[in-house]
Design an enzyme around this catalytic site. Structure first.
Site, PDB file in Angstrom:
ATOM      1  N   TRP A  45       0.832  -1.190   0.000  1.00 10.18           N
ATOM      2  CA  TRP A  45       0.000   0.000   0.000  1.00 10.18           C
ATOM      3  C   TRP A  45       0.871   1.246   0.000  1.00 10.18           C
ATOM      4  CZ3 TRP A  45      -4.328   0.960  -1.853  1.00 10.18           C
ATOM      5  CH2 TRP A  45      -5.098   2.071  -1.472  1.00 10.18           C
ATOM      6  N   GLU A 135     -12.835  -0.909   1.418  1.00 10.13           N
ATOM      7  CA  GLU A 135     -14.122  -0.327   1.067  1.00 10.13           C
ATOM      8  C   GLU A 135     -14.652  -0.810  -0.267  1.00 10.13           C
ATOM      9  OE1 GLU A 135     -11.130   3.170   1.065  1.00 10.13           O
ATOM     10  OE2 GLU A 135     -11.351   1.210   1.985  1.00 10.13           O
TER      11      GLU A 135
END
Length: 281
Positions: A45, A135
């Site tokens: 990430w 999400e």
């Protein structure tokens, strides 16, 4: 005869190369599998990955040859590592325009583009722990996970307002009280609890996860194209409403809080939770 031509739409062979540092793309009979990956290995990430996904959702959604999308990641984690230098470079950058692009614009578009630009059925296959930035998996039409998957929102424990898409998705799926409990206490729930609470649709052994995702995708593909795509418009409509009403408020409050108290990410602590959980499973 029309006076102009249609503009060319994206081609897989082109954007497969464009996003190769961050995604492994494979398409078979209209089913596009999108695997989060950094240079072919576990997904790291970074703000670069942040920006790449925001762009990728739009390109994928604009390719008419994509009919169903399977979203997964590279074992053993959903997100395996963090690029500390990437975050440090942005958070310490004196140029406010650069910080805006990475922390607000891309953070907004990574969810808005997923919800608004992808007009085909979506299946998420969460392949393990490391479940930050979930999400878009939670907002997929169907969400599968492995028995090793864990779910949490780690922001508050890192002195950060839990204002991104993950907190918004948890509020929508769990309700106000359960989501608040998870956010304030950094409550972690296992895959079975996630199934019982309605975060995921199925829990599977890791080796059966992707085969099951493809089985579902192939079943969806048996219906006419119009039926598939318009059904997705129904399943995604609640997310579109939520994104329109609340998402920029969530992102804005998170970024405002970070600016007021000069918060920096501390990812080693977050990953420590995942690896400790793995040892005890």
């Amino acid at each position: 005869m029309a006076k102009t031509r249609y503009v060319a739409t994206p081609k897989l062979e082109d954007y497969k190369k464009q996003f190769e540092e961050h995604l492994v793309l494979e398409r078979k009979n209209g089913i596009l599998q999108v695997r989060l990956s950094t240079h072919g290995g576990p997904f790291v990430w970074s703000f670069q990955a942040h920006q790449a996904l925001a762009e990728a959702w739009t390109v994928i959604g604009h390719d008419p040859e994509n009919e169903v999308m399977i979203l997964t990641a590279t074992d053993p984690y959903w997100i395996g590592e963090f690029d500390h230098d990437s975050f440090r470079e942005v958070e310490e950058d004196p140029n406010c325009d650069n910080r805006y692009n990475s922390t607000y614009h891309d953070a907004t578009k990574i969810v808005e583009n997923f919800v608004n630009d992808i007009d085909i059925p979506t299946i998420a296959a969460i392949n393990g722990p490391g479940t930050v930035q979930l999400e878009y998996a939670l907002m997929s039409d169907i969400t599968l996970c492995t028995s090793a998957s864990m779910f949490s929102d780690d922001h508050f424990g890192d002195a950060t307002v839990p204002g991104d898409g993950q907190s918004l998705a948890l509020q929508a799926l769990l309700g106000i009280k359960r989501a608040a409990y998870m956010m304030y206490l950094v409550k972690r729930i296992d895959a079975q609890t996630a199934l019982e609470w309605g975060i995921v649709n199925e829990v599977l052994p890791r080796e059966k996860l992707l085969p099951r995702a493809w089985e579902i995708a192939e079943k969806i593909m048996k219906q006419p194209r119009v039926t598939r795509r318009l059904t997705h418009q129904l399943t995604v409509r609640p997310w579109k409403r939520l994104i329109m009403d609340d998402y920029q408020v969530h992102i804005g409050l998170e970024m405002y809080g970070n600016a007021l108290i000069d918060v920096h990410h501390h990812f080693d602590q977050i990953k420590g939770h995942w690896t400790e959980e793995e040892k005890h499973r």
